[in-house]
Motif scaffolding. Structure first.
Motif, PDB file in Angstrom:
ATOM      1  N   ILE A 126       0.032  -4.544  -5.271  1.00 49.35           N
ATOM      2  CA  ILE A 126       0.368  -3.164  -5.615  1.00 49.35           C
ATOM      3  C   ILE A 126      -0.502  -2.643  -6.759  1.00 49.35           C
ATOM      4  CG2 ILE A 126       2.182  -1.654  -6.522  1.00 49.35           C
ATOM      5  CD1 ILE A 126       4.207  -3.435  -5.096  1.00 49.35           C
ATOM      6  N   ILE A 127      -0.659  -3.432  -7.802  1.00 53.48           N
ATOM      7  CA  ILE A 127      -1.336  -2.953  -9.016  1.00 53.48           C
ATOM      8  C   ILE A 127      -2.799  -2.587  -8.766  1.00 53.48           C
ATOM      9  CG2 ILE A 127      -2.048  -3.589 -11.352  1.00 53.48           C
ATOM     10  CD1 ILE A 127       0.572  -5.169 -11.572  1.00 53.48           C
ATOM     11  N   PRO A 128      -3.627  -3.437  -8.107  1.00 58.24           N
ATOM     12  CA  PRO A 128      -5.018  -3.018  -7.861  1.00 58.24           C
ATOM     13  C   PRO A 128      -5.123  -1.778  -6.988  1.00 58.24           C
ATOM     14  CG  PRO A 128      -4.755  -5.381  -7.507  1.00 58.24           C
ATOM     15  CD  PRO A 128      -3.386  -4.815  -7.649  1.00 58.24           C
ATOM     16  N   ILE A 129      -4.269  -1.678  -5.960  1.00 58.99           N
ATOM     17  CA  ILE A 129      -4.312  -0.499  -5.090  1.00 58.99           C
ATOM     18  C   ILE A 129      -3.917   0.744  -5.862  1.00 58.99           C
ATOM     19  CG2 ILE A 129      -3.311   0.582  -3.046  1.00 58.99           C
ATOM     20  CD1 ILE A 129      -3.004  -2.189  -1.840  1.00 58.99           C
ATOM     21  N   HIS A 130      -2.876   0.635  -6.672  1.00 60.27           N
ATOM     22  CA  HIS A 130      -2.452   1.789  -7.473  1.00 60.27           C
ATOM     23  C   HIS A 130      -3.548   2.216  -8.448  1.00 60.27           C
ATOM     24  CE1 HIS A 130      -0.686   3.477 -11.212  1.00 60.27           C
ATOM     25  NE2 HIS A 130      -0.103   4.263 -10.349  1.00 60.27           N
ATOM     26  N   THR A 131      -4.246   1.260  -9.015  1.00 60.71           N
ATOM     27  CA  THR A 131      -5.336   1.582  -9.940  1.00 60.71           C
ATOM     28  C   THR A 131      -6.409   2.408  -9.248  1.00 60.71           C
ATOM     29  OG1 THR A 131      -4.932  -0.454 -11.198  1.00 60.71           O
ATOM     30  CG2 THR A 131      -7.065   0.618 -11.485  1.00 60.71           C
ATOM     31  N   TYR A 143       0.817  -1.210   0.000  1.00 59.99           N
ATOM     32  CA  TYR A 143       0.000   0.000   0.000  1.00 59.99           C
ATOM     33  C   TYR A 143       0.856   1.267   0.000  1.00 59.99           C
ATOM     34  CZ  TYR A 143      -4.010   3.004   0.804  1.00 59.99           C
ATOM     35  OH  TYR A 143      -4.977   3.963   0.656  1.00 59.99           O
ATOM     36  N   PRO A 144       1.855   1.387   0.896  1.00 60.48           N
ATOM     37  CA  PRO A 144       2.703   2.596   0.833  1.00 60.48           C
ATOM     38  C   PRO A 144       3.397   2.770  -0.509  1.00 60.48           C
ATOM     39  CG  PRO A 144       3.045   1.418   2.888  1.00 60.48           C
ATOM     40  CD  PRO A 144       2.226   0.526   2.031  1.00 60.48           C
ATOM     41  N   LEU A 145       3.856   1.661  -1.098  1.00 59.87           N
ATOM     42  CA  LEU A 145       4.525   1.766  -2.393  1.00 59.87           C
ATOM     43  C   LEU A 145       3.550   2.236  -3.471  1.00 59.87           C
ATOM     44  CD1 LEU A 145       7.035   1.403  -4.091  1.00 59.87           C
ATOM     45  CD2 LEU A 145       6.460  -1.020  -4.342  1.00 59.87           C
ATOM     46  N   ALA A 146       2.340   1.667  -3.486  1.00 70.26           N
ATOM     47  CA  ALA A 146       1.335   2.106  -4.459  1.00 70.26           C
ATOM     48  C   ALA A 146       0.953   3.563  -4.232  1.00 70.26           C
ATOM     49  CB  ALA A 146       0.096   1.208  -4.365  1.00 70.26           C
ATOM     50  N   PHE A 147       0.873   3.966  -2.970  1.00 73.99           N
ATOM     51  CA  PHE A 147       0.535   5.353  -2.632  1.00 73.99           C
ATOM     52  C   PHE A 147       1.617   6.314  -3.135  1.00 73.99           C
ATOM     53  CE2 PHE A 147       0.614   8.965   0.314  1.00 73.99           C
ATOM     54  CZ  PHE A 147      -0.695   9.413   0.196  1.00 73.99           C
ATOM     55  N   ILE A 148       2.877   5.938  -2.921  1.00 71.49           N
ATOM     56  CA  ILE A 148       3.993   6.787  -3.378  1.00 71.49           C
ATOM     57  C   ILE A 148       4.007   6.883  -4.901  1.00 71.49           C
ATOM     58  CG2 ILE A 148       6.506   6.941  -3.495  1.00 71.49           C
ATOM     59  CD1 ILE A 148       6.566   5.658  -0.699  1.00 71.49           C
ATOM     60  N   GLU A 205       2.013  11.127 -14.428  1.00 69.64           N
ATOM     61  CA  GLU A 205       1.473   9.925 -15.061  1.00 69.64           C
ATOM     62  C   GLU A 205       2.537   9.107 -15.789  1.00 69.64           C
ATOM     63  OE1 GLU A 205      -2.076   8.644 -18.210  1.00 69.64           O
ATOM     64  OE2 GLU A 205      -1.869  10.714 -17.528  1.00 69.64           O
ATOM     65  N   LYS A 206       3.425   9.769 -16.536  1.00 72.81           N
ATOM     66  CA  LYS A 206       4.459   9.042 -17.273  1.00 72.81           C
ATOM     67  C   LYS A 206       5.396   8.313 -16.310  1.00 72.81           C
ATOM     68  CE  LYS A 206       4.525  11.909 -21.438  1.00 72.81           C
ATOM     69  NZ  LYS A 206       5.337  12.764 -22.333  1.00 72.81           N
ATOM     70  N   THR A 207       5.756   8.968 -15.217  1.00 73.07           N
ATOM     71  CA  THR A 207       6.621   8.330 -14.225  1.00 73.07           C
ATOM     72  C   THR A 207       5.909   7.159 -13.557  1.00 73.07           C
ATOM     73  OG1 THR A 207       7.629  10.493 -13.800  1.00 73.07           O
ATOM     74  CG2 THR A 207       8.061   8.738 -12.212  1.00 73.07           C
ATOM     75  N   GLN A 208       4.597   7.311 -13.321  1.00 77.26           N
ATOM     76  CA  GLN A 208       3.823   6.207 -12.745  1.00 77.26           C
ATOM     77  C   GLN A 208       3.870   4.982 -13.647  1.00 77.26           C
ATOM     78  OE1 GLN A 208      -0.135   6.978 -11.157  1.00 77.26           O
ATOM     79  NE2 GLN A 208       0.334   9.151 -10.969  1.00 77.26           N
ATOM     80  N   ASN A 209       3.720   5.207 -14.943  1.00 72.00           N
ATOM     81  CA  ASN A 209       3.750   4.080 -15.877  1.00 72.00           C
ATOM     82  C   ASN A 209       5.093   3.356 -15.833  1.00 72.00           C
ATOM     83  OD1 ASN A 209       1.149   4.729 -16.719  1.00 72.00           O
ATOM     84  ND2 ASN A 209       1.867   6.013 -18.406  1.00 72.00           N
ATOM     85  N   THR A 210       6.160   4.126 -15.716  1.00 74.46           N
ATOM     86  CA  THR A 210       7.495   3.521 -15.645  1.00 74.46           C
ATOM     87  C   THR A 210       7.664   2.725 -14.353  1.00 74.46           C
ATOM     88  OG1 THR A 210       8.411   5.362 -16.923  1.00 74.46           O
ATOM     89  CG2 THR A 210       9.963   3.991 -15.694  1.00 74.46           C
ATOM     90  N   LEU A 211       7.205   3.289 -13.240  1.00 75.34           N
ATOM     91  CA  LEU A 211       7.345   2.612 -11.955  1.00 75.34           C
ATOM     92  C   LEU A 211       6.497   1.337 -11.892  1.00 75.34           C
ATOM     93  CD1 LEU A 211       7.323   5.707  -9.559  1.00 75.34           C
ATOM     94  CD2 LEU A 211       9.295   4.312 -10.234  1.00 75.34           C
TER      95      LEU A 211
END
Length: 274
Positions: free
Chosen positions: A159-164, A79-84, A90-96
């Motif tokens: 991570i992926i569902p939380i980030h979504t 959760y903290p990683l997805a939150f960060i 947006e472009k940086t999010q896609n890379t991460l």
């Protein structure tokens, strides 16, 4: 839409052959006696009653214990990683997110073998500990090694569902909370956390079910002494050859999965109403 109905037929046939038919065969084996042909339809509940023995109850309790521990750790770290990640452009999010999913491109077996080399008595970690004078630690073939393998292999599914959920959140709601006098903790708990609950529930469900049903990771990192539900099913089909009992366990696991999914959906609906 009618003109495209003929395009759906190949997929219906594919699903019937590769999904429906195996499920029907598993159900037939589960309700027939060992050694009898499934075509005789000699129904029995002995295969399910056998699962109530203490040995198999311990297997399911062990599976749930490791599954819950793995899920809680994945949630606490994911959760903290997805939150960060959601705080970046947006472009940086896609890379991460790509970096998070890259390990999933590697075969599960290879990733598990890599952890065997890392956690071994003469592995990288123990060599480092010995170099700084801490001595050798016994990590392989323990709960620790199995949980580490489960976490590292299934963390992306948390991570992926939380980030979504976090990335789709309306940022103006956070600004409104601050304008109304909420502090950072109140804003997180009453806005961010509440809106991310669907992703959290999806992540919990995916990680827990994968952790409970896997058999490769406990078999390799547990040294063969860890008999979880997935390992029990595999041994009944491959080693013992008791397809009837193996099918019964598979149905029990399927029921557990369906119950878990329905509970998660109910919780999600309740949160939406609140």
């Amino acid at each position: 839409m009618k003109q495209f109905r003929h395009l759906i037929k190949p997929y219906v046939i594919w699903a019937a052959v590769l999904i429906v038919m195996p499920l029907i065969l598993i159900a037939l084996y589960a309700f027939t006696e060992e050694g009898n042909s499934v075509l005789t339809f000699s129904f029995t509940f002995d295969n399910f009653a056998k699962f109530a023995e203490a040995t198999y109850i311990n297997v399911i309790l062990k599976s749930f214990k490791l599954g819950i521990i793995t899920t809680l750790i994945c949630l606490g770290l994911g959760y903290p990683l997805a939150f960060i990640i959601s705080k970046f452009p947006e472009k940086t999010q896609n890379t991460l997110i790509l970096m998070v999913t890259i390990p999933m491109w590697i075969n599960l077996l290879l990733r598990t073998y890599a952890w065997m080399n890392i956690l071994a008595d003469n592995g990288i970690i123990n060599q480092f500990f010995q170099a700084i004078g801490l001595g050798q630690l016994k990590m392989m073939y323990t709960d620790f090694s199995v949980i580490i393998g489960l976490i590292c292999n299934f963390m992306p599914f948390m991570i992926i569902p939380i980030h979504t959920s976090l990335s789709k959140m309306d940022k103006s709601l956070i600004e409104a909370a601050y304008d109304l006098g909420a502090d950072p903790f109140q804003t997180f708990w009453r806005v961010t956390w509440q809106l991310s609950i669907p992703g959290v529930l999806n992540g919990i469900m995916m990680v827990f079910l994968l952790s409970v049903s896997t058999f490769v990771i406990p078999k390799l990192l547990g040294g063969g002494q860890y008999m979880l539900i997935g390992n029990l099913i595999e041994s009944q089909f491959i080693s013992v050859g008791n397809w009837n009992f193996g099918s019964a366990i598979s149905l029990i696991l399927a029921v557990i999965i369906l119950i878990s999914m329905s509970l998660m959906k109910k919780i999600d609906k309740q949160e939406d109403r609140e």
